[in-house]
Motif scaffolding. Sequence first.
Motif, PDB file in Angstrom:
ATOM      1  N   ASN A   1       0.807  -1.227   0.000  1.00 24.54           N
ATOM      2  CA  ASN A   1       0.000   0.000   0.000  1.00 24.54           C
ATOM      3  C   ASN A   1       0.838   1.273   0.000  1.00 24.54           C
ATOM      4  O   ASN A   1       0.304   2.357  -0.196  1.00 24.54           O
ATOM      5  N   GLU A   2       2.146   1.158   0.219  1.00 27.44           N
ATOM      6  CA  GLU A   2       3.049   2.323   0.158  1.00 27.44           C
ATOM      7  C   GLU A   2       3.511   2.608  -1.271  1.00 27.44           C
ATOM      8  O   GLU A   2       4.175   3.615  -1.511  1.00 27.44           O
ATOM      9  N   ARG A   3       3.175   1.727  -2.180  1.00 29.63           N
ATOM     10  CA  ARG A   3       3.684   1.792  -3.554  1.00 29.63           C
ATOM     11  C   ARG A   3       2.552   2.104  -4.524  1.00 29.63           C
ATOM     12  O   ARG A   3       1.394   1.810  -4.240  1.00 29.63           O
ATOM     13  N   PRO A   4       2.897   2.610  -5.718  1.00 29.59           N
ATOM     14  CA  PRO A   4       4.205   3.098  -6.150  1.00 29.59           C
ATOM     15  C   PRO A   4       4.373   4.580  -5.807  1.00 29.59           C
ATOM     16  O   PRO A   4       3.415   5.266  -5.430  1.00 29.59           O
ATOM     17  N   ALA A   5       5.603   5.063  -5.969  1.00 33.12           N
ATOM     18  CA  ALA A   5       5.846   6.493  -5.837  1.00 33.12           C
ATOM     19  C   ALA A   5       5.079   7.233  -6.922  1.00 33.12           C
ATOM     20  O   ALA A   5       4.978   6.762  -8.052  1.00 33.12           O
ATOM     21  N   HIS A   6       4.530   8.371  -6.593  1.00 32.65           N
ATOM     22  CA  HIS A   6       3.756   9.154  -7.547  1.00 32.65           C
ATOM     23  C   HIS A   6       3.765  10.613  -7.099  1.00 32.65           C
ATOM     24  O   HIS A   6       4.008  10.919  -5.924  1.00 32.65           O
ATOM     25  N   VAL A   7       3.512  11.503  -8.006  1.00 33.98           N
ATOM     26  CA  VAL A   7       3.563  12.938  -7.705  1.00 33.98           C
ATOM     27  C   VAL A   7       2.188  13.416  -7.250  1.00 33.98           C
ATOM     28  O   VAL A   7       1.174  13.124  -7.886  1.00 33.98           O
ATOM     29  N   ARG A   8       2.178  14.141  -6.136  1.00 34.98           N
ATOM     30  CA  ARG A   8       0.949  14.754  -5.638  1.00 34.98           C
ATOM     31  C   ARG A   8       1.139  16.274  -5.591  1.00 34.98           C
ATOM     32  O   ARG A   8       2.172  16.766  -5.159  1.00 34.98           O
ATOM     33  N   GLU A   9       0.130  16.983  -5.996  1.00 31.75           N
ATOM     34  CA  GLU A   9       0.111  18.440  -5.897  1.00 31.75           C
ATOM     35  C   GLU A   9      -0.626  18.804  -4.616  1.00 31.75           C
ATOM     36  O   GLU A   9      -1.788  18.403  -4.424  1.00 31.75           O
ATOM     37  N   VAL A  10       0.025  19.519  -3.732  1.00 31.21           N
ATOM     38  CA  VAL A  10      -0.570  19.872  -2.446  1.00 31.21           C
ATOM     39  C   VAL A  10      -0.559  21.388  -2.291  1.00 31.21           C
ATOM     40  O   VAL A  10       0.511  22.007  -2.325  1.00 31.21           O
ATOM     41  N   PRO A  11      -1.716  22.025  -2.120  1.00 29.10           N
ATOM     42  CA  PRO A  11      -1.739  23.479  -1.882  1.00 29.10           C
ATOM     43  C   PRO A  11      -1.040  23.811  -0.566  1.00 29.10           C
ATOM     44  O   PRO A  11      -0.903  22.951   0.317  1.00 29.10           O
ATOM     45  N   PRO A  12      -0.608  25.056  -0.376  1.00 26.59           N
ATOM     46  CA  PRO A  12       0.060  25.433   0.871  1.00 26.59           C
ATOM     47  C   PRO A  12      -0.884  25.270   2.066  1.00 26.59           C
ATOM     48  O   PRO A  12      -2.088  25.510   1.966  1.00 26.59           O
ATOM     49  N   PHE A  13      -0.300  24.878   3.197  1.00 27.80           N
ATOM     50  CA  PHE A  13      -1.113  24.672   4.395  1.00 27.80           C
ATOM     51  C   PHE A  13      -0.233  24.846   5.626  1.00 27.80           C
ATOM     52  O   PHE A  13       0.998  24.788   5.563  1.00 27.80           O
ATOM     53  N   HIS A  14      -0.877  25.064   6.755  1.00 28.03           N
ATOM     54  CA  HIS A  14      -0.200  25.118   8.043  1.00 28.03           C
ATOM     55  C   HIS A  14      -0.508  23.829   8.802  1.00 28.03           C
ATOM     56  O   HIS A  14      -1.625  23.322   8.749  1.00 28.03           O
ATOM     57  N   ILE A  15       0.499  23.318   9.543  1.00 31.68           N
ATOM     58  CA  ILE A  15       0.307  22.109  10.345  1.00 31.68           C
ATOM     59  C   ILE A  15       0.917  22.329  11.720  1.00 31.68           C
ATOM     60  O   ILE A  15       1.910  23.059  11.868  1.00 31.68           O
ATOM     61  N   ASP A  16       0.318  21.738  12.742  1.00 31.62           N
ATOM     62  CA  ASP A  16       0.822  21.876  14.103  1.00 31.62           C
ATOM     63  C   ASP A  16       2.273  21.428  14.197  1.00 31.62           C
ATOM     64  O   ASP A  16       2.656  20.392  13.637  1.00 31.62           O
ATOM     65  N   THR A  17       3.068  22.164  14.960  1.00 29.62           N
ATOM     66  CA  THR A  17       4.462  21.791  15.176  1.00 29.62           C
ATOM     67  C   THR A  17       4.574  20.477  15.931  1.00 29.62           C
ATOM     68  O   THR A  17       5.479  19.674  15.676  1.00 29.62           O
ATOM     69  N   THR A  18       3.663  20.227  16.845  1.00 26.09           N
ATOM     70  CA  THR A  18       3.653  18.988  17.633  1.00 26.09           C
ATOM     71  C   THR A  18       2.241  18.404  17.635  1.00 26.09           C
ATOM     72  O   THR A  18       1.269  19.099  17.304  1.00 26.09           O
ATOM     73  N   PRO A  19       2.097  17.148  18.049  1.00 29.27           N
ATOM     74  CA  PRO A  19       0.749  16.611  18.221  1.00 29.27           C
ATOM     75  C   PRO A  19      -0.017  17.374  19.295  1.00 29.27           C
ATOM     76  O   PRO A  19       0.569  18.017  20.176  1.00 29.27           O
ATOM     77  N   VAL A  20      -1.326  17.318  19.225  1.00 27.52           N
ATOM     78  CA  VAL A  20      -2.194  17.955  20.220  1.00 27.52           C
ATOM     79  C   VAL A  20      -1.954  17.307  21.584  1.00 27.52           C
ATOM     80  O   VAL A  20      -1.898  16.078  21.700  1.00 27.52           O
TER      81      VAL A  20
END
Length: 439
Positions: free
Chosen positions: A199-218
């Motif tokens: 399920n980790e395969r194959p490598a492929h290109v994803r387009e991801v818009p800019p986003f912010h993510i928490d520095t650490t888990p909640v």
Amino acid sequence: MTDPAHDAETLRERALTTLTTARARTTLLTSCVEDPDLTAQHSPLMSPLVWDLAHIGNQEEQWLLRAVAGREAMRPEIDGLYDAFEHPRAERPSLPLLPPAEARHYASEVRGRVLDLLESTAFHGTRLTEAGFAFGMIAQHEQQHDETMLITHQLRKGPQALHAPDPEPAPLLTGPSEVLVPGGPFTMGTSTEPWALDNERPAHVREVPPFHIDTTPVTNAAYQAFIEDGGYDDDRWWTPEGWAHIRQHSIHAPLFWRRDGRQWLRRRFGVTEVVPPDEPVLHVCWYEADAYARWAGRRLPTEAEWEKAARHDPAGDRSMRYPWGDAEPAPEHANLGQRHLRPAPAGSYPEGESPLGVRQLIGDVWEWTASDFLPYPGFQAFPYKEYSEVFFGPEHKVLRGGSFAVDAVACRGTFRNWDYPIRRQIFSGFRTARSAGEA
């Protein structure tokens, strides 16, 4: 030019090390309690520990001794007993399972033959033997069941049976609470990691818009604020399915938590303790994670967002194996391998942070994402459909990053876990995100 003999010896040593590490952990988890605890079912969600023990041996025999070596079955009459798809967990205690001593002997006998096989295996010729894949698959399988058995130990009533040192206190995190991940394409998944699962395969290109993510888990403290603000009593924050689920089961806090006056206590591997405010919150289901994110004016990251935050190196414009680079995990990078029996405080492991400054993406807690568990473009089931393919669909949500209960062999920047959105006994937490431009 690379020496093939040297490569073979390197692979042989890696396979030996990972198999030995897994078996030592299995032995610990099945020897720290008496036989009645091994044969009992501590929760209908889990198998008896003795089932896991013999199942580990049976899978090892089927894939390494039969599929790789072509040998006859040692105990063909038990194959059905330890087929995870033939018997749901709730009914496994009623099966004529091998008793503990016999299960140990069987698993040990299989392992002895496997180690002999390992000495003579050529790591080429078939997809199973290429780069030692089958040995890596079995080591990962055993470690996954070790994590399952650790979950059973957490559900088990009775005195503490497992012991481990606590993680070191983390210095106060003074940086930003969230990180901007730039938009653009990145390579998701892998086609080169030799022991990556299908399920980790194959490598492929994803387009991801800019986003912010928490520095650490909640953290627990942040999640307590959600509770105290009436988060479990306000249907605005919940999906209809989530709201129905928590009302039906009278859920008002993470699993294993209980209120004692003004403070919250939790049960952890047989010990009752005050909920530590600075640890990542643990034992929450997807519905709870999603509701918290809505309450906080945020959302759960998608699986692609999570992986880009964990693997993308803007300076080199490439995807790395881990947030810190391509080197195998070391103790300074992440809380893995049951080295501790709890998450490390939020902000720990600065040497394991991503190039963008996101911490604890690997280890500590599995992190729920917003995404359903679906195949990547070009997915091919290997070596059997029941590992991943039969679980694809909207019924399962993706978790990423591993937990303190995950061994390094079964945890990568590309590794995908999945479960039902109601599951709470697993070592699950989360972090939140927001799209760039949102307040």
